[in-house]
Design an enzyme around this catalytic site. Sequence first.
Site, PDB file in Angstrom:
ATOM      1  N   CYS A 111       0.817  -1.224   0.000  1.00 24.16           N
ATOM      2  CA  CYS A 111       0.000   0.000   0.000  1.00 24.16           C
ATOM      3  C   CYS A 111       0.845   1.267   0.000  1.00 24.16           C
ATOM      4  O   CYS A 111       0.342   2.349  -0.292  1.00 24.16           O
ATOM      5  CB  CYS A 111      -0.949  -0.004   1.184  1.00 24.16           C
ATOM      6  N   HIS A 252      -3.194   6.970   2.475  1.00 23.88           N
ATOM      7  CA  HIS A 252      -3.668   5.659   2.022  1.00 23.88           C
ATOM      8  C   HIS A 252      -5.068   5.405   2.603  1.00 23.88           C
ATOM      9  O   HIS A 252      -5.300   5.639   3.790  1.00 23.88           O
ATOM     10  CB  HIS A 252      -2.691   4.578   2.490  1.00 23.88           C
ATOM     11  N   ASN A 282     -10.238  -0.328   0.093  1.00 27.70           N
ATOM     12  CA  ASN A 282      -8.775  -0.215   0.096  1.00 27.70           C
ATOM     13  C   ASN A 282      -8.237  -0.819  -1.204  1.00 27.70           C
ATOM     14  O   ASN A 282      -8.372  -2.016  -1.439  1.00 27.70           O
ATOM     15  CB  ASN A 282      -8.252  -0.984   1.321  1.00 27.70           C
TER      16      ASN A 282
HETATM   17  O1  UT7 Z   1      -3.616  -1.474   3.695  1.00 26.62           O
HETATM   18  C1  UT7 Z   1      -3.547  -2.064   4.941  1.00 26.62           C
HETATM   19  C2  UT7 Z   1      -4.555  -3.177   4.971  1.00 26.62           C
HETATM   20  N1  UT7 Z   1      -5.126  -3.538   6.230  1.00 26.62           N
HETATM   21  C3  UT7 Z   1      -5.766  -2.694   7.078  1.00 26.62           C
HETATM   22  O2  UT7 Z   1      -5.821  -1.509   6.908  1.00 26.62           O
HETATM   23  C4  UT7 Z   1      -6.446  -3.329   8.259  1.00 26.62           C
HETATM   24  C5  UT7 Z   1      -6.503  -2.434   9.462  1.00 26.62           C
HETATM   25  N2  UT7 Z   1      -7.458  -3.002  10.440  1.00 26.62           N
HETATM   26  C6  UT7 Z   1      -8.770  -2.735  10.361  1.00 26.62           C
HETATM   27  O3  UT7 Z   1      -9.215  -1.959   9.513  1.00 26.62           O
HETATM   28  C7  UT7 Z   1      -9.666  -3.384  11.381  1.00 26.62           C
HETATM   29  O4  UT7 Z   1      -8.888  -4.078  12.330  1.00 26.62           O
HETATM   30  C8  UT7 Z   1     -10.728  -4.340  10.752  1.00 26.62           C
HETATM   31  C9  UT7 Z   1     -11.755  -3.541   9.973  1.00 26.62           C
HETATM   32  C10 UT7 Z   1     -10.059  -5.350   9.838  1.00 26.62           C
HETATM   33  C11 UT7 Z   1     -11.461  -5.102  11.840  1.00 26.62           C
HETATM   34  O5  UT7 Z   1     -12.091  -4.173  12.716  1.00 26.62           O
HETATM   35  P1  UT7 Z   1     -11.947  -4.341  14.286  1.00 26.62           P
HETATM   36  O6  UT7 Z   1     -12.716  -3.248  14.900  1.00 26.62           O
HETATM   37  O7  UT7 Z   1     -10.482  -4.432  14.596  1.00 26.62           O
HETATM   38  O8  UT7 Z   1     -12.699  -5.703  14.537  1.00 26.62           O
HETATM   39  P2  UT7 Z   1     -12.152  -7.030  15.239  1.00 26.62           P
HETATM   40  O9  UT7 Z   1     -11.159  -7.713  14.390  1.00 26.62           O
HETATM   41  O10 UT7 Z   1     -11.795  -6.680  16.673  1.00 26.62           O
HETATM   42  O11 UT7 Z   1     -13.459  -7.914  15.291  1.00 26.62           O
HETATM   43  C12 UT7 Z   1     -14.586  -7.564  16.122  1.00 26.62           C
HETATM   44  C13 UT7 Z   1     -15.682  -8.569  15.875  1.00 26.62           C
HETATM   45  C14 UT7 Z   1     -15.221 -10.022  15.908  1.00 26.62           C
HETATM   46  O12 UT7 Z   1     -16.282 -10.782  16.475  1.00 26.62           O
HETATM   47  P3  UT7 Z   1     -16.211 -11.236  18.016  1.00 26.62           P
HETATM   48  O13 UT7 Z   1     -14.964 -12.066  18.136  1.00 26.62           O
HETATM   49  O14 UT7 Z   1     -16.152  -9.964  18.805  1.00 26.62           O
HETATM   50  O15 UT7 Z   1     -17.481 -12.002  18.197  1.00 26.62           O
HETATM   51  C15 UT7 Z   1     -15.096 -10.395  14.459  1.00 26.62           C
HETATM   52  O16 UT7 Z   1     -15.288 -11.768  14.228  1.00 26.62           O
HETATM   53  O17 UT7 Z   1     -16.219  -8.351  14.572  1.00 26.62           O
HETATM   54  C16 UT7 Z   1     -16.244  -9.606  13.856  1.00 26.62           C
HETATM   55  N3  UT7 Z   1     -16.082  -9.324  12.456  1.00 26.62           N
HETATM   56  C17 UT7 Z   1     -17.122  -9.045  11.640  1.00 26.62           C
HETATM   57  N4  UT7 Z   1     -18.433  -8.974  11.876  1.00 26.62           N
HETATM   58  C18 UT7 Z   1     -19.226  -8.651  10.829  1.00 26.62           C
HETATM   59  C19 UT7 Z   1     -14.935  -9.273  11.729  1.00 26.62           C
HETATM   60  N5  UT7 Z   1     -15.220  -8.963  10.457  1.00 26.62           N
HETATM   61  C20 UT7 Z   1     -16.563  -8.818  10.383  1.00 26.62           C
HETATM   62  C21 UT7 Z   1     -17.446  -8.506   9.330  1.00 26.62           C
HETATM   63  N6  UT7 Z   1     -18.763  -8.427   9.607  1.00 26.62           N
HETATM   64  N7  UT7 Z   1     -17.028  -8.253   8.064  1.00 26.62           N
END
Ligand code: UT7
Length: 325
Positions: A111, A252, A282
């Site tokens: 990225c 980004h 992204n």
């Molecule tokens: O160019 C660089 C590329 N990468 C990035 O920029 C990634 C940077 N990170 C992020 O943007 C965030 O960490 C994410 C958007 C990927 C995830 O958001 P988060 O607030 O960190 O969520 P999390 O991983 O803490 O997950 C919270 C909950 C989990 O459920 P439980 O364990 O609390 O029951 C996940 O399983 O949300 C769940 N979850 C979803 N639920 C609905 C994860 N993805 C999804 C989804 N829809 N798509």
Amino acid sequence: MATRIIGTGSATPAHVVTNSDLEGFLDTSDTWIRERTGIGSRHAATTETTTSLAAEACIKALEDAGKKPEDVDLILAATVSPDCTFPCLACQIQAEIGADNATAYDVNAACAGFLFALNSATAYIECGMYKNALIVGAEVLTKIVDWNDRSSCILFGDGAGAAFVEQADTGVVAMEQGANGKKGMVLYRYERPVQNPFCEKADEEVSQGSGFLEMNGQEVFRFAVSQVPESIQKVLVKAGWDISEVDHFVLHQANARIIQSIAKRLGEPEEKFPMNLQKYGNMSSASIPVLLDELNKAGELKRGEKLILSGFGAGLTYGATALIW
Ligand code: UT7
């Protein structure tokens, strides 16, 4: 002597995938995706390729700059999702647009790739090796994400953005870039494993890897919100600018919450941080140049304004560039 962006272009696939479309086959919701990322839709290639998108963006950037393909000295293509491992994307673009006088090769900094390509082009131009360059970030990420992994596939989209840069009196003022390979495995995709007639392990014992992009989202999030402000502060010192002088921070486009957190840490108003991730998600190396092109074509960038571009991504790689538009 400096290196200035004098033309921009972009291209995205025709097919748009909304969050509601994803609800059809993933355990997710439009509300969750919008609240956690700010993303509403993304474009997905169906007939387009990384090369076709990149070539379209490059032709538009040349038109915007008033240049012809044969004028180009150097093509630097940033991508993690080329059509072929070799020949490289830049060579494929060269053939496609007829830039027969150009040298061409790829940059893999994920990225941060467009930014690294811009910085490399600037170094070449400032040392006198080339007079101009066509730089492009292009991705078809929808072919490398796992469409069963709701925590990653919802984030990414396809597209390409390009800029034509050349020697000028003003332009890039300062560059800052770096890498942290020790943290590389928070965002990765394996290639084919070593498997040949000379390996001792039987075929079934060799791990194939998933072949998909894999990510620890929270680690990447933490990295971005600490590293990007630091890179920006460093480039401001190198440029000799006070942060209040900056007109636009073109970052980004990974997650609206990341961008808002960076704005807060820098103590700058969110209005200075334009976003288009709502429409595109992204697009890795294409995110910054597509946003730059949209701002340019909308007349939102005035000649003489001060811009900071900043990216972060797999590697881990990061950087910032201070430039006069
Ligand atoms: O160019 C660089 C590329 N990468 C990035 O920029 C990634 C940077 N990170 C992020 O943007 C965030 O960490 C994410 C958007 C990927 C995830 O958001 P988060 O607030 O960190 O969520 P999390 O991983 O803490 O997950 C919270 C909950 C989990 O459920 P439980 O364990 O609390 O029951 C996940 O399983 O949300 C769940 N979850 C979803 N639920 C609905 C994860 N993805 C999804 C989804 N829809 N798509």
